[in-house]
Write a protein that holds these residues in place. Structure first.
Motif, PDB file in Angstrom:
ATOM      1  N   UNK A  12       0.842  -1.201   0.000  1.00 57.72           N
ATOM      2  CA  UNK A  12       0.000   0.000   0.000  1.00 57.72           C
ATOM      3  C   UNK A  12       0.876   1.250   0.000  1.00 57.72           C
ATOM      4  N   UNK A  13       1.880   1.278   0.849  1.00 61.61           N
ATOM      5  CA  UNK A  13       2.794   2.431   0.902  1.00 61.61           C
ATOM      6  C   UNK A  13       3.460   2.641  -0.464  1.00 61.61           C
ATOM      7  N   UNK A  14       3.909   1.557  -1.064  1.00 62.62           N
ATOM      8  CA  UNK A  14       4.575   1.639  -2.366  1.00 62.62           C
ATOM      9  C   UNK A  14       3.623   2.140  -3.448  1.00 62.62           C
ATOM     10  N   UNK A  15       2.336   1.801  -3.350  1.00 58.83           N
ATOM     11  CA  UNK A  15       1.366   2.335  -4.308  1.00 58.83           C
ATOM     12  C   UNK A  15       1.313   3.858  -4.243  1.00 58.83           C
ATOM     13  N   UNK A  16       1.287   4.391  -3.038  1.00 59.03           N
ATOM     14  CA  UNK A  16       1.271   5.850  -2.892  1.00 59.03           C
ATOM     15  C   UNK A  16       2.562   6.464  -3.423  1.00 59.03           C
ATOM     16  N   UNK A  17       3.693   5.852  -3.116  1.00 60.45           N
ATOM     17  CA  UNK A  17       4.980   6.346  -3.616  1.00 60.45           C
ATOM     18  C   UNK A  17       5.009   6.314  -5.140  1.00 60.45           C
ATOM     19  N   UNK A  18       4.585   5.184  -5.706  1.00 61.31           N
ATOM     20  CA  UNK A  18       4.588   5.033  -7.161  1.00 61.31           C
ATOM     21  C   UNK A  18       3.705   6.084  -7.818  1.00 61.31           C
ATOM     22  N   UNK A  19       2.519   6.292  -7.279  1.00 63.49           N
ATOM     23  CA  UNK A  19       1.625   7.299  -7.869  1.00 63.49           C
ATOM     24  C   UNK A  19       2.220   8.695  -7.782  1.00 63.49           C
ATOM     25  N   UNK A  20       2.788   9.027  -6.632  1.00 65.24           N
ATOM     26  CA  UNK A  20       3.392  10.354  -6.477  1.00 65.24           C
ATOM     27  C   UNK A  20       4.558  10.545  -7.443  1.00 65.24           C
ATOM     28  N   UNK A  21       5.379   9.523  -7.613  1.00 64.04           N
ATOM     29  CA  UNK A  21       6.491   9.617  -8.565  1.00 64.04           C
ATOM     30  C   UNK A  21       5.985   9.721  -9.997  1.00 64.04           C
ATOM     31  N   UNK A  22       5.007   8.905 -10.339  1.00 65.44           N
ATOM     32  CA  UNK A  22       4.449   8.904 -11.692  1.00 65.44           C
ATOM     33  C   UNK A  22       3.857  10.273 -12.036  1.00 65.44           C
ATOM     34  N   UNK A  23       2.993  10.767 -11.166  1.00 71.05           N
ATOM     35  CA  UNK A  23       2.377  12.078 -11.417  1.00 71.05           C
ATOM     36  C   UNK A  23       3.419  13.186 -11.328  1.00 71.05           C
ATOM     37  N   UNK A  24       4.403  13.009 -10.447  1.00 75.08           N
ATOM     38  CA  UNK A  24       5.486  13.978 -10.350  1.00 75.08           C
ATOM     39  C   UNK A  24       6.289  14.084 -11.631  1.00 75.08           C
ATOM     40  N   UNK A  25       6.471  12.974 -12.329  1.00 74.46           N
ATOM     41  CA  UNK A  25       7.187  13.007 -13.613  1.00 74.46           C
ATOM     42  C   UNK A  25       6.405  13.817 -14.644  1.00 74.46           C
ATOM     43  N   UNK A  26       5.078  13.640 -14.685  1.00 73.19           N
ATOM     44  CA  UNK A  26       4.246  14.465 -15.580  1.00 73.19           C
ATOM     45  C   UNK A  26       4.416  15.949 -15.221  1.00 73.19           C
ATOM     46  N   UNK A  27       4.289  16.230 -13.928  1.00 76.24           N
ATOM     47  CA  UNK A  27       4.360  17.603 -13.445  1.00 76.24           C
ATOM     48  C   UNK A  27       5.722  18.224 -13.748  1.00 76.24           C
ATOM     49  N   UNK A  28       6.789  17.471 -13.498  1.00 72.59           N
ATOM     50  CA  UNK A  28       8.138  17.972 -13.725  1.00 72.59           C
ATOM     51  C   UNK A  28       8.370  18.288 -15.202  1.00 72.59           C
ATOM     52  N   UNK A  29       7.905  17.410 -16.079  1.00 69.73           N
ATOM     53  CA  UNK A  29       8.068  17.652 -17.513  1.00 69.73           C
ATOM     54  C   UNK A  29       7.281  18.894 -17.927  1.00 69.73           C
TER      55      UNK A  29
END
Length: 172
Positions: A12-29
């Motif tokens: 569950x923790x990793x799901x939150x981390x993965x989502x934050x990283x994934x969306x963060x990559x969109x945001x960063x780009x």
């Protein structure tokens, strides 16, 4: 069953981390292109107009990071039989598979990128999800996981994704 109960907490923790990283990559780009962006747990909104190629780059950034996460996690599972690495691999697969299924209603990241390149709506979603499923199957064999482990992973993953989607409206 090879997976300990603590694994499912970490999943569950990793799901939150993965989502934050994934969306963060969109945001960063998008931010790198100078766009105004809105960042959530499960979505990034573009508040500025973008050229199609810029939008495609932003759309691709999340899945590219998630695929890289899966490849590193797979390597760690193969080398060290790490169940935490398996959690990162499983979340990458489950999130991209779920995103692909959502494309039946609304084209998601890989579907939009696939259409941009003229490959049709389903080429990249099927290739990405299919490739990640293969890695999860191989990693599962490496760890000696059985069908009960897989069912529990699926159930916990479904609950984690539901929580992320449900909580997202409170973040934006």
């Amino acid at each position: 069953m090879k997976l300990k109960p603590s694994f499912f907490f970490w999943l569950v923790v990793v799901f939150f981390i993965t989502n934050l990283l994934h969306e963060g990559a969109h945001w960063l780009m998008g931010t790198a292109f100078g766009f105004d962006m809105q960042y959530g747990l499960n979505i990034v909104r573009y508040l500025s107009p973008a050229e199609p190629w810029q939008r495609m780059m932003c759309d691709a950034a999340g899945p590219v990071l998630t695929i890289l996460q899966a490849l590193v996690a797979y390597a760690l599972v193969q080398r060290k039989a790490s169940t935490i690495a398996f959690a990162f691999l499983y979340t990458a697969m489950f999130s991209r598979l779920t995103a692909g299924l959502v494309s039946f209603l609304h084209p998601n990241d890989e579907a939009r990128v696939s259409m941009y390149f003229g490959l049709g709506k389903w080429t990249l979603p099927v290739l990405v999800a299919g490739g990640l499923i293969v890695l999860v199957v191989k990693a599962s064999k490496r760890l000696g996981l059985n069908w009960k482990d897989q069912v529990l992973c699926y159930l916990v993953a479904s609950l984690a994704v539901s929580a992320i989607v449900g909580l997202d409206r409170f973040v934006l």
